[in-house]
Design a protein around this motif. Structure first.
Motif, short mmCIF file in Angstrom:
data_model
loop_
_atom_site.label_atom_id
_atom_site.label_comp_id
_atom_site.label_asym_id
_atom_site.label_seq_id
_atom_site.Cartn_x
_atom_site.Cartn_y
_atom_site.Cartn_z
N MET A 1 30.27 -79.74 0.83
CA MET A 1 31.39 -80.45 1.49
C MET A 1 32.72 -79.95 0.96
SD MET A 1 32.03 -84.56 1.66
CE MET A 1 31.48 -84.80 -0.02
N PHE A 2 33.69 -79.85 1.86
CA PHE A 2 35.07 -79.57 1.45
C PHE A 2 36.01 -80.36 2.35
CE2 PHE A 2 36.33 -76.83 4.99
CZ PHE A 2 35.12 -76.33 5.44
N ALA A 3 37.28 -80.41 1.96
CA ALA A 3 38.27 -81.14 2.76
C ALA A 3 39.58 -80.36 2.77
CB ALA A 3 38.49 -82.54 2.17
N VAL A 4 40.26 -80.41 3.90
CA VAL A 4 41.54 -79.69 4.03
C VAL A 4 42.58 -80.61 4.67
CG1 VAL A 4 40.60 -77.33 4.25
CG2 VAL A 4 40.74 -78.78 6.28
N PRO A 5 43.86 -80.39 4.36
CA PRO A 5 44.91 -81.11 5.09
C PRO A 5 44.82 -80.70 6.55
CG PRO A 5 45.82 -79.97 3.17
CD PRO A 5 44.42 -79.46 3.35
N PHE A 6 45.10 -81.64 7.46
CA PHE A 6 44.86 -81.33 8.87
C PHE A 6 45.85 -82.04 9.78
CE2 PHE A 6 41.85 -80.85 12.58
CZ PHE A 6 41.60 -79.51 12.40
N GLY A 7 46.35 -81.31 10.75
CA GLY A 7 47.24 -81.89 11.76
C GLY A 7 46.54 -81.96 13.10
N ARG A 8 47.23 -81.51 14.14
CA ARG A 8 46.64 -81.57 15.48
C ARG A 8 45.58 -80.48 15.69
NH1 ARG A 8 50.80 -83.40 20.25
NH2 ARG A 8 51.28 -85.42 19.31
N TYR A 9 44.58 -80.80 16.49
CA TYR A 9 43.57 -79.81 16.87
C TYR A 9 43.92 -79.23 18.24
CZ TYR A 9 39.00 -77.87 18.09
OH TYR A 9 37.98 -77.03 18.48
N ILE A 10 44.39 -80.11 19.14
CA ILE A 10 44.91 -79.66 20.44
C ILE A 10 46.42 -79.92 20.41
CG2 ILE A 10 44.99 -80.14 22.93
CD1 ILE A 10 42.07 -80.70 22.88
N GLU A 11 47.20 -78.89 20.56
CA GLU A 11 48.66 -79.03 20.48
C GLU A 11 49.18 -79.97 21.57
OE1 GLU A 11 51.28 -79.00 18.24
OE2 GLU A 11 49.53 -78.02 17.36
#
Ligand code: PMP
Length: 313
Positions: free
Chosen positions: A120-130
């Motif tokens: 498992m890992f985790a990343v900062p994330f914003g929009r997937y569909i702009e």
């Protein structure tokens, strides 16, 4: 970049979480995964993981289909996720990616007599569909994987080649997303999102027998529409041409959240702008995932013990 991973039973620096090119899952796609979001609530200084339990319940079901033995219960997986996020110390929205896979370094395509691993890992994330407020979609020329070939209700790594074909052909043709049909020509889902439309004041979405992933956001939307807006959802197969005449349409998923579809190929949906039902559902959804509606607070798992992330291990 993330700093840590959970790998082979322990937390390690992300650089140490490496697999061989001989790994079974890398060669044959014999793994399953989840995509989970955590939302930062600025007022409370808290990070909330959304519907953590339901994601791991689905992961257990995917593992059953793939004959993967997961050595951790839903509770243990949830605790590991919270621990990983604490170590990362995120004070922003994040995306968590747990994977369960066939880890042997051998040749031979099969599911049995292999060793299973979890990572498992985790990343900062914003929009997937702009274009969440107005996506332009096409009907993919690819068909959705069929249950008797590659079950879509399991989130199987190898099955995502089907999603990748649909997404890339859509994006390279200038669309934001693709809607993918079943072998019988009915709407299944987006490349990585479930589909809903509004017709005659009801929500309509394909049933779980239309080769969809049984989405957790889909379930959330059905519940919010019913509880908060008094709108019923009908689960039935959907013809392609119904989309041309529906009042509103949208995609939903952990990644895309709730994204209005305002155009399908050369036709507008409704009046071609985001409609009232999708607008309200988006408002509700974003309040719910950030823990702002007490009624749904049980869906939000807090990461930090006290207000504010420590950012320390
Ligand atoms: N369908 C597919 C193929 C997906 O990959 C996803 C994203 N996990 C979804 C639907 C939406 O599922 P969920 O709401 O559980 O993220």
């Amino acid at each position: 970049m993330p700093r840590y991973a959970f790998f082979k039973g322990q937390f390690v620096p992300i650089e140490e979480a490496r697999v061989s090119i001989m790994t079974h899952a890398f060669n044959y796609g014999t793994g399953c995964f989840e995509g989970i979001r955590a939302y930062w609530n600025e007022e409370e200084g808290q990070l909330f993981v959304f519907r953590l339990r339901e994601h791991y319940e689905r992961m257990h079901r995917s593992c059953r289909i793939l004959r993967i033995h997961l050595p951790y219960s839903v509770e243990e997986l949830s605790a590991l996720t919270v621990e990983l996020l604490r170590r990362e110390g995120f004070r922003q929205d994040a995306y968590i990616r747990p994977l369960a896979y066939k880890a042997d370094e051998v040749i031979g395509v099969r599911l049995h007599d292999l060793t299973d691993e979890f990572a498992m890992f985790a990343v900062p994330f914003g929009r997937y569909i702009e274009q969440e407020e107005g996506a332009h979609v096409c009907i993919s020329s690819w068909r959705r994987v069929d249950d008797n070939a590659t079950p879509a209700r399991a989130k199987i790594t190898g099955a995502y080649i089907n999603s990748a074909f649909a997404k890339t052909d859509a994006v390279l043709s200038g669309y934001d997303e693709a809607l993918v049909l079943t072998d019988t020509g009915h709407i299944s889902e987006g490349s990585a999102e479930n589909f809903f439309m509004v017709r005659q004041g009801c929500l309509v979405t394909p049933p779980v027998t239309s080769n969809i992933l049984e989405g957790i956001t889909r379930d959330t939307i059905i519940e919010l529409a019913r509880q908060e807006m008094g709108i019923k959802t009908i689960q039935r197969s959907i013809d392609r041409s119904e989309i041309y005449i529906c009042d509103e349409a949208f995609l939903c998923g952990t990644g895309c959240q709730v994204a209005a579809i305002t155009r399908i190929e050369h036709r507008p949906i409704g009046n071609g702008t985001i409609g009232p039902v999708v607008t309200r559902l988006r408002e509700l959804y974003f309040d719910v995932v950030r823990g702002k509606l007490p009624r749904y607070r049980h869906w939000c798992t807090p990461v930090y013990e006290q207000s504010g992330g420590t950012g320390q291990e």
